[in-house]
Scaffold this motif. Structure first.
Motif, PDB file in Angstrom:
ATOM      1  N   CYS A 288      19.807  30.255  47.162  1.00  0.00           N
ATOM      2  CA  CYS A 288      19.706  30.684  45.593  1.00  0.00           C
ATOM      3  C   CYS A 288      18.866  32.315  45.812  1.00  0.00           C
TER       4      CYS A 288
ATOM      5  N   CYS B  64      15.151  31.985  44.424  1.00  0.00           N
ATOM      6  CA  CYS B  64      14.070  31.174  44.831  1.00  0.00           C
ATOM      7  C   CYS B  64      14.216  31.179  46.267  1.00  0.00           C
TER       8      CYS B  64
ATOM      9  N   CYS C 104      20.897  25.550  42.131  1.00  0.00           N
ATOM     10  CA  CYS C 104      19.483  25.489  42.442  1.00  0.00           C
ATOM     11  C   CYS C 104      18.876  24.543  41.694  1.00  0.00           C
TER      12      CYS C 104
ATOM     13  N   CYS D 215      15.610  26.454  39.901  1.00  0.00           N
ATOM     14  CA  CYS D 215      15.516  27.081  38.744  1.00  0.00           C
ATOM     15  C   CYS D 215      16.753  27.146  37.934  1.00  0.00           C
TER      16      CYS D 215
HETATM   17 ZN    ZN Z   1      16.669  29.003  42.489  1.00  0.00          ZN
END
Ligand code: ZN
Ligand code: ADP
Ligand code: ZN
Length: 729
Positions: A445, A448, A463, A466
């Motif tokens: 991701c 993140c 992900c 998020c």
């Molecule tokens: Zn993420």
């Protein structure tokens, strides 16, 4: 001299704001709502007090616009509870009220309810044989049968049926077999009180006797293994409270509020039951709230925020599954419904019962120190035998999609013996990693510090931190190879492996992906309970509170992911999960078997858990916390900060640490980057505050937090404080 009203308004204000009353109108009483100007907006606030004068210059005060309630909406008890909550959790007072009130009231709607929906059968529906409804529509048939004999069902009662009763009703309405009406009542669930209580076992009896339902405040922790009959003990205590003309408040974790539980209350109690949870429509929520306040409801069952419901005649508070993390709000007003419930019971001078098979270390410490009473029920009710736990050493074992041969053998055996099998893996999706076999590229991701999870059914990468998603790449973006491979285990992968190995046995997967459609979770659990499903596979959604009496084998596919957590509560959560999942097995006459796959069979946590069960684990874990100076041996608060660039949160927290008042026995640790530093495109850092005494921690925060708002760096970060944090990640 001018009279001033102090109003809690939504916004970042630690204290109420001063307003002038409106024209010649009488002063709005405390506990009523008023509409007031705030900047160029009009907002709804709650009157907390009257004063003769303000610290503000009288010419700067603005008059309120109008009063919204003739009589106080909140009585003194509830006002005080909410004020206490705002102070203890260091949250803006108006925001605390906004959290505590149902949406309608928060937005200034009148505090009147009593409109609800009910359904009746049409002549055509009366003449239809329920058995002749579509074969795949058991829920419709059930509802029609009910209506043919009873004529009427309220929306609240309908919602307690299993499966997707609302969807089923909509189809009955479409077919003109039923009609929908709106009527003037609170739409409560009418308890029938027809089922008899079983004879309590001696251990249940001892728990029941420790309660003294009408005998003033005391807190009792009931530590009873799953299926030991805690709910029966609650029901007995509730009956006594109802007989004395008082109300019982029952707080359950989000996933514990099942049609089954409500159905059981409905069968046993001759009482009006109000249910409050976040899945209700605004009007239904307001109805339940008003029914509790007006004494129309005798029993109020709800999730976390029900701790703030007004009670006209409080008699007892019960918190079921008191260890559950969903009882602590993770955002905004970060309150613990359990801790507030205990405080509320103390202030109301009524008993509080905390129940769990796996109590939190906090509650066990309170029991050990004599603040709470403590009873244990170690036998299962009705003679059901406890399951046998066994570790399965995975080292060197050949596996097929994470399933070892010994586990597969046990699954075959149980299926052949007509048993039901539950397999647990706390990770949804197909695989937590997608890797390029040519060059080692990993799908990560970009917002993140985390990898994308591969979802095969949807052909997407997602992900789980998020929620960002993207289409599955056909080629590696780094080297162009088409050889992208899933790495690691997710429930989807286990599902396909099981379907391949056991094609003839009906299987259901239960996780957030498979239960997106409303009612599908309830439907899956109902099918499982009826025994139609032979193989159940899922995440922690399966671990909680559901009675699955036919389950004979429980397999925990990967205990290792919980053993090495960055959070100090990781081991506690793992032990609770293992015992809770294990508790699904062998509830009825058939003893269960629990197999735990691990690469670390010698791990002390697993060893203690197996040898001595949860009580032994908890004793060891409490001693460890004591030695490490961690809660519950100390009190903790966490100051969190996040921003789009990496250094700002750390700078802010360092400046914050520099402002710390010197109070003996209070210590700041950090700042340090959060274990997952980047999440949803923001860098996160935290500063931990630990105190030997809770009182000192509060004194520290009182002196410290007001200074933080004045720091120049405070405007460049989002920051928040979490008192008694449930997780530190
Ligand atoms: Zn993420
Ligand atoms: P818990 O809440 O501790 O998980 P429950 O109260 O749900 O346990 O009880 C588990 C099962 O045992 C339920 O089906 C319940 O009806 C039954 N049960 C509880 N107490 C008794 C008893 N004293 N005798 C017989 N059956 C009981
Ligand atoms: Zn590559």
């Amino acid at each position: 001299m001018t009279a001033i009203i102090q109003v809690a308004v939504p916004g970042p204000f630690a204290t109420p704001l001063d307003y002038l009353p409106a024209g010649n109108a009488p002063l709005p009483p405390t506990g009523t709502r008023v509409r007031v100007p705030l900047g160029n907006r009009r907002v709804t606030g709650v009157v907390l007090a009257h004063r003769q004068d303000s610290h503000l210059d009288g010419t700067r005060l603005r008059p309120m616009i109008e009063g919204l309630d003739e009589h106080p909406l909140l009585d003194g008890e509830l006002l005080d509870l909410i004020l206490w909550t705002a102070r203890y959790y260091h949250h803006p007072v108006g925001e605390a009220f906004a959290t505590a009130l149902p949406g309608r009231l928060r937005h200034g709607h009148p505090a009147t309810g009593g409109r609800s929906r009910h359904y009746t059968v049409t002549p055509q529906g009366q003449a239809t044989d329920p058995a002749r409804l579509h074969r795949r529509a058991p829920r419709q048939a059930e509802i029609l049968t009910w209506l043919q004999s009873r004529q009427r069902i309220t929306a609240a009662s309908l919602a307690t049926l299993e499966g997707d009763p609302v969807g089923a009703m909509n189809r009955l309405l479409d077919r003109r077999l039923c009609e929908s009406h709106e009527s003037h009542d609170y739409g409560l669930i009418e308890g029938r009180g027809e089922a008899c209580a079983p004879r309590l076992s001696p251990a249940q009896q001892a728990a029941a006797e420790a309660i003294a339902p009408n005998g003033g405040h005391h807190t009792l922790l009931i530590e009873g293994v799953t299926g030991s009959g805690k709910t029966e003990v609650y029901l007995g205590a509730i009956e006594q409270v109802l007989a004395a003309g008082r109300q019982a408040l029952v707080i359950v974790p989000e996933i514990g509020l099942t049609p089954q539980l409500i159905g059981r209350f409905q069968q046993r109690l001759n009482a009006r039951i109000a249910v409050l949870h976040s899945g209700l429509a605004d009007g239904e929520r307001l109805n339940a709230w008003l029914a509790a306040r007006d004494g129309q409801a005798d029993v109020i069952i709800g999730t976390r925020s029900v701790v703030f419901v007004p009670l006209s005649a409080p008699g007892l508070i019960i918190i079921d599954e008191e260890h559950d993390q969903s009882l602590k709000q993770a955002e905004g007003l970060r309150y613990s419904a359990r801790d507030l419930a205990v405080l509320r019971g103390y202030r109301l001078d009524i008993p509080v019962i905390l129940g769990s098979a796996t109590p939190s270390l906090e509650s066990l410490a309170n029991a050990r120190d004599g603040r709470y009473g403590h009873v244990q029920i170690s036998e299962r009710a009705g003679g059901a035998r406890p399951p046998a736990l066994r570790l399965l050493d995975m080292r060197g074992q050949p596996t097929r999609d994470g399933l070892s041969q010994p586990l597969l053998d046990r699954v075959s055996q149980h299926l052949a013996d007509d048993g039901q099998v539950l397999l647990f893996l706390n990770r949804r999706g197909f695989a937590p990693v997608l890797i390029c076999h040519e060059c080692g590229w990993l799908a990560e991701c970009d917002r993140c510090d985390a990898r994308y999870t591969y979802h095969r059914q949807r052909q997407r990468l997602q992900c789980h931190h998020c929620d960002r998603e993207q289409r599955l790449p056909a080629h590696c973006p780094q080297c162009g190879s088409a050889d992208l491979r899933p790495l690691g285990l997710g429930t989807e992968r286990i599902e396909s492996a099981l379907r391949a190995s056991f094609p003839d046995h009906p299987l259901v997967r239960v996780d957030r992906d498979s239960t997106r459609r409303r009612g599908s979770f309830e439907q899956a659990m109902a099918d499982a309970r009826r025994g139609e499903t032979r193989l159940l596979l899922g995440t922690q959604m399966l671990a909680k509170g559901h009675h699955l009496p036919a389950v004979t084998l429980v397999g925990i596919i990967d205990a290792d992911q919980g053993l090495f957590s960055a959070d100090f509560r990781g081991p506690e959560r793992l032990a609770q999960l293992v015992i809770q999942v294990a508790g699904r097995a062998g509830r009825a006459e058939r003893p269960g078997e629990v197999v735990i796959q691990t690469h670390h069979p010698e791990h002390p946590l697993l060893q203690t858990l197996l040898a001595g069960g949860y009580p032994a684990f908890a004793r060891a874990a409490l001693a460890e916390r004591q030695a490490a100076g961690l809660p519950p041996a100390t009190a903790m608060a966490l100051l969190r900060a996040e921003a789009v660039d990496r250094s700002t949160p750390m700078d802010f927290l360092a400046a914050a640490a520099g402002q710390a008042p010197g109070i003996q026995g209070v210590e700041c640790i950090g700042p340090y980057p959060a274990p997952m530093e980047r999440r949803a495109g923001r860098y996160r850092a935290q500063l931990m505050v630990q105190a030997v005494e809770r009182r000192n921690l509060q004194g520290f925060l009182d002196g410290w937090l007001p200074r933080l708002a004045t720091l120049p760096s405070a405007r460049r970060v989002r920051w928040s404080v979490d008192v008694d944090p449930a997780e530190t990640l």
